[in-house]
Design a protein around this motif. Structure first.
Motif, PDB file in Angstrom:
ATOM      1  N   PHE A  39       0.833  -1.204   0.000  1.00 40.65           N
ATOM      2  CA  PHE A  39       0.000   0.000   0.000  1.00 40.65           C
ATOM      3  C   PHE A  39       0.870   1.257   0.000  1.00 40.65           C
ATOM      4  N   THR A  43       0.959   3.860  -3.183  1.00 43.88           N
ATOM      5  CA  THR A  43       0.272   5.143  -3.001  1.00 43.88           C
ATOM      6  C   THR A  43       1.184   6.257  -2.512  1.00 43.88           C
ATOM      7  N   ALA A  49      -3.005   5.905   6.664  1.00 44.15           N
ATOM      8  CA  ALA A  49      -4.031   6.345   5.716  1.00 44.15           C
ATOM      9  C   ALA A  49      -4.820   5.171   5.134  1.00 44.15           C
ATOM     10  N   LEU A  50      -4.391   3.942   5.390  1.00 40.76           N
ATOM     11  CA  LEU A  50      -5.055   2.761   4.836  1.00 40.76           C
ATOM     12  C   LEU A  50      -6.542   2.697   5.180  1.00 40.76           C
ATOM     13  N   GLU A  52      -8.647   4.936   5.522  1.00 38.06           N
ATOM     14  CA  GLU A  52      -9.399   5.974   4.814  1.00 38.06           C
ATOM     15  C   GLU A  52      -9.727   5.588   3.375  1.00 38.06           C
ATOM     16  N   HIS A  53      -9.106   4.541   2.872  1.00 38.10           N
ATOM     17  CA  HIS A  53      -9.321   4.088   1.501  1.00 38.10           C
ATOM     18  C   HIS A  53     -10.088   2.764   1.541  1.00 38.10           C
ATOM     19  N   LEU A  54     -11.354   2.827   1.180  1.00 39.61           N
ATOM     20  CA  LEU A  54     -12.233   1.670   1.291  1.00 39.61           C
ATOM     21  C   LEU A  54     -11.734   0.491   0.459  1.00 39.61           C
ATOM     22  N   LEU A  55     -11.368   0.732  -0.779  1.00 37.87           N
ATOM     23  CA  LEU A  55     -10.898  -0.342  -1.645  1.00 37.87           C
ATOM     24  C   LEU A  55      -9.610  -0.959  -1.095  1.00 37.87           C
ATOM     25  N   ALA A  56      -8.677  -0.118  -0.672  1.00 36.69           N
ATOM     26  CA  ALA A  56      -7.414  -0.618  -0.121  1.00 36.69           C
ATOM     27  C   ALA A  56      -7.659  -1.428   1.149  1.00 36.69           C
ATOM     28  N   SER A  57      -8.577  -0.959   2.001  1.00 38.65           N
ATOM     29  CA  SER A  57      -8.906  -1.693   3.229  1.00 38.65           C
ATOM     30  C   SER A  57      -9.537  -3.044   2.908  1.00 38.65           C
TER      31      SER A  57
END
Length: 174
Positions: A39, A43, A49-50, A52-57
């Protein structure tokens, strides 16, 4: 592998479970660290910040669960995890044959359903007192498979009963 001594006792299985939990935590932490590193590389953002990113989470969660499943499937289809070897326990189908993908999938799904919700709710409950009752109920769900064995006529855990598997004492290694 020839099994000679019969079903593994409740305490032996519980100690193997605790040992297995330590091993699985290490596997999950390693998988999570790899995911977080990827990640950051892709990025340029910090790991914090992970969330905060729905797809990354979602990808992170899917990756970690896939690694956990792969670890369990690899070990269970072979009949023993490292913890099971240490405590001389072997996992087989009810008829004594090796596990197939169906049994592995059911066993893993039941364990995940019973254990996964517990920790996040305790984290939320620390900050929201009204969630404490939910956290306690989920803790009861966490222990359900293991308490089930005390009531089961063959002393199987709930996930073993539903998957059609059993834990037997393995012969000593020579």
């Amino acid at each position: 592998m020839k099994i000679t001594t019969g079903p593994a006792g409740w305490w032996r299985r519980m100690f193997a479970f605790l040992y297995e939990l330590l091993l699985l935590i290490a596997v999950v932490l390693l998988a999570g660290g790899i995911s977080q590193g990827v990640f950051q590389l892709l990025t340029g953002l910090p790991v914090t910040a992970l969330p905060e990113h729905l797809l990354a989470s979602a990808l992170h969660f899917t990756w970690v669960m896939s690694v956990a499943f792969a670890y369990c499937a690899w070990c269970w289809r072979g009949g023993q995890t490292l913890a099971m070897r240490t405590w001389r326990i072997c996992l087989v189908k009810s008829d004594g044959s090796p596990l197939g993908w169906r049994e592995v999938g059911i066993r893993f799904a039941v364990v995940v359903i019973c254990t996964l919700p517990c920790a996040p709710f305790w984290i939320f409950a620390r900050h929201h007192a009204d969630l404490r009752i939910v956290a306690w109920l989920l803790t009861a769900l966490f222990f359900l498979p293991y308490l089930w064995a005390l009531l089961d006529k063959e002393r199987r855990f709930l996930h073993d009963r539903l998957a059609g598997t059993q834990l037997l004492i393995a012969p000593p290694r020579v």
